[in-house]
Write a protein that holds these residues in place. Structure first.
Motif, PDB file in Angstrom:
ATOM      1  N   SER A   1       5.676  -3.382  -2.116  1.00 30.77           N
ATOM      2  CA  SER A   1       4.249  -3.698  -2.127  1.00 30.77           C
ATOM      3  C   SER A   1       3.481  -2.816  -1.150  1.00 30.77           C
ATOM      4  CB  SER A   1       4.036  -5.170  -1.776  1.00 30.77           C
ATOM      5  OG  SER A   1       2.668  -5.465  -1.664  1.00 30.77           O
ATOM      6  N   TYR A   2       4.005  -2.627   0.057  1.00 27.77           N
ATOM      7  CA  TYR A   2       3.349  -1.753   1.032  1.00 27.77           C
ATOM      8  C   TYR A   2       3.249  -0.319   0.500  1.00 27.77           C
ATOM      9  CZ  TYR A   2       4.438  -5.521   4.376  1.00 27.77           C
ATOM     10  OH  TYR A   2       4.566  -6.719   5.021  1.00 27.77           O
ATOM     11  N   ALA A   3       4.327   0.150  -0.102  1.00 28.29           N
ATOM     12  CA  ALA A   3       4.330   1.515  -0.635  1.00 28.29           C
ATOM     13  C   ALA A   3       3.302   1.666  -1.757  1.00 28.29           C
ATOM     14  CB  ALA A   3       5.728   1.882  -1.128  1.00 28.29           C
ATOM     15  N   LYS A   4       3.196   0.670  -2.618  1.00 26.20           N
ATOM     16  CA  LYS A   4       2.201   0.724  -3.696  1.00 26.20           C
ATOM     17  C   LYS A   4       0.783   0.677  -3.140  1.00 26.20           C
ATOM     18  CE  LYS A   4       5.048  -1.133  -7.411  1.00 26.20           C
ATOM     19  NZ  LYS A   4       5.271  -2.254  -8.340  1.00 26.20           N
ATOM     20  N   GLN A   5       0.570  -0.159  -2.126  1.00 29.74           N
ATOM     21  CA  GLN A   5      -0.752  -0.232  -1.510  1.00 29.74           C
ATOM     22  C   GLN A   5      -1.130   1.095  -0.856  1.00 29.74           C
ATOM     23  OE1 GLN A   5      -1.674  -3.826   0.884  1.00 29.74           O
ATOM     24  NE2 GLN A   5       0.297  -4.581   0.105  1.00 29.74           N
ATOM     25  N   LEU A   6      -0.129   1.750  -0.249  1.00 26.74           N
ATOM     26  CA  LEU A   6      -0.388   3.026   0.405  1.00 26.74           C
ATOM     27  C   LEU A   6      -0.899   4.063  -0.593  1.00 26.74           C
ATOM     28  CD1 LEU A   6      -0.278   4.633   3.040  1.00 26.74           C
ATOM     29  CD2 LEU A   6       2.083   5.250   2.453  1.00 26.74           C
ATOM     30  N   ARG A   7      -0.369   4.035  -1.820  1.00 27.70           N
ATOM     31  CA  ARG A   7      -0.827   4.953  -2.870  1.00 27.70           C
ATOM     32  C   ARG A   7      -2.318   4.810  -3.131  1.00 27.70           C
ATOM     33  NH1 ARG A   7       3.438   4.075  -7.637  1.00 27.70           N
ATOM     34  NH2 ARG A   7       2.296   2.135  -7.655  1.00 27.70           N
ATOM     35  N   ASN A   8      -2.816   3.582  -2.982  1.00 25.91           N
ATOM     36  CA  ASN A   8      -4.195   3.275  -3.356  1.00 25.91           C
ATOM     37  C   ASN A   8      -5.138   3.147  -2.164  1.00 25.91           C
ATOM     38  OD1 ASN A   8      -3.438   3.095  -6.107  1.00 25.91           O
ATOM     39  ND2 ASN A   8      -2.639   1.054  -5.723  1.00 25.91           N
ATOM     40  N   THR A   9      -4.655   3.484  -0.973  1.00 28.20           N
ATOM     41  CA  THR A   9      -5.469   3.355   0.227  1.00 28.20           C
ATOM     42  C   THR A   9      -5.750   4.737   0.794  1.00 28.20           C
ATOM     43  OG1 THR A   9      -4.420   1.233   0.714  1.00 28.20           O
ATOM     44  CG2 THR A   9      -5.587   2.292   2.512  1.00 28.20           C
ATOM     45  N   SER A  10      -6.973   4.931   1.184  1.00 26.32           N
ATOM     46  CA  SER A  10      -7.396   6.206   1.751  1.00 26.32           C
ATOM     47  C   SER A  10      -7.704   6.023   3.233  1.00 26.32           C
ATOM     48  CB  SER A  10      -8.645   6.705   1.025  1.00 26.32           C
ATOM     49  OG  SER A  10      -9.238   7.765   1.732  1.00 26.32           O
ATOM     50  N   TYR A  11      -7.242   6.955   4.040  1.00 22.06           N
ATOM     51  CA  TYR A  11      -7.528   6.913   5.473  1.00 22.06           C
ATOM     52  C   TYR A  11      -9.025   6.898   5.728  1.00 22.06           C
ATOM     53  CZ  TYR A  11      -7.575   8.180  10.401  1.00 22.06           C
ATOM     54  OH  TYR A  11      -7.804   8.199  11.758  1.00 22.06           O
ATOM     55  N   GLN A  12      -9.758   7.713   4.988  1.00 21.34           N
ATOM     56  CA  GLN A  12     -11.198   7.806   5.188  1.00 21.34           C
ATOM     57  C   GLN A  12     -11.916   6.506   4.804  1.00 21.34           C
ATOM     58  OE1 GLN A  12      -9.477  10.208   3.526  1.00 21.34           O
ATOM     59  NE2 GLN A  12      -9.565  11.837   5.042  1.00 21.34           N
ATOM     60  N   GLU A  13     -11.407   5.825   3.794  1.00 24.66           N
ATOM     61  CA  GLU A  13     -12.083   4.628   3.296  1.00 24.66           C
ATOM     62  C   GLU A  13     -11.677   3.361   4.027  1.00 24.66           C
ATOM     63  OE1 GLU A  13     -11.575   4.424  -0.917  1.00 24.66           O
ATOM     64  OE2 GLU A  13     -12.297   6.461  -1.189  1.00 24.66           O
ATOM     65  N   ASP A  14     -10.406   3.263   4.437  1.00 26.23           N
ATOM     66  CA  ASP A  14      -9.925   2.043   5.097  1.00 26.23           C
ATOM     67  C   ASP A  14      -8.842   2.386   6.112  1.00 26.23           C
ATOM     68  OD1 ASP A  14      -9.417  -0.538   5.859  1.00 26.23           O
ATOM     69  OD2 ASP A  14      -9.287  -1.305   3.824  1.00 26.23           O
ATOM     70  N   LYS A  15      -9.285   2.951   7.214  1.00 29.58           N
ATOM     71  CA  LYS A  15      -8.382   3.446   8.250  1.00 29.58           C
ATOM     72  C   LYS A  15      -7.441   2.354   8.768  1.00 29.58           C
ATOM     73  CE  LYS A  15      -8.539   5.602  12.801  1.00 29.58           C
ATOM     74  NZ  LYS A  15      -9.405   6.145  13.850  1.00 29.58           N
ATOM     75  N   GLU A  16      -7.955   1.154   8.993  1.00 30.74           N
ATOM     76  CA  GLU A  16      -7.150   0.072   9.566  1.00 30.74           C
ATOM     77  C   GLU A  16      -5.982  -0.311   8.652  1.00 30.74           C
ATOM     78  OE1 GLU A  16      -7.622  -4.502  11.167  1.00 30.74           O
ATOM     79  OE2 GLU A  16      -9.426  -3.308  10.856  1.00 30.74           O
ATOM     80  N   ILE A  17      -6.258  -0.537   7.375  1.00 27.38           N
ATOM     81  CA  ILE A  17      -5.211  -0.899   6.419  1.00 27.38           C
ATOM     82  C   ILE A  17      -4.218   0.245   6.270  1.00 27.38           C
ATOM     83  CG2 ILE A  17      -4.720  -1.467   4.000  1.00 27.38           C
ATOM     84  CD1 ILE A  17      -5.968  -3.778   5.532  1.00 27.38           C
TER      85      ILE A  17
END
Length: 76
Positions: free
Chosen positions: A19-35
């Protein structure tokens, strides 16, 4: 980060890690640095506990990809 995510997803059978790996695919540092940083930390911690098993297992394919992924997570 797609390469790191796919490498982890193909190896792990831990639903949380997948789940973490899948979320990482869809998370951008610029858009949601904390997550993004939380996901990186959790995946790095998982690799810390698994990397020796990965390196020693005769059944694990793509060991170099795991080592590169681990190093990339460490650098982040």
């Amino acid at each position: 980060m797609a390469g790191v995510s796919e490498t982890i997803i193909q190896y792990s059978n831990d639903n949380y890690i997948i789940s973490y790996a899948k979320q990482l695919r869809n998370t951008s540092y610029q858009e949601d640095k904390e997550i993004f940083l939380i996901l990186i930390k959790r995946l790095y911690q998982w690799y810390e506990s698994e990397i020796e098993r990965i390196k020693e297992s005769e059944y694990t394919l793509g060991k170099e990809a795991h080592l590169r992924s681990f190093e990339l997570l460490k650098d982040l």
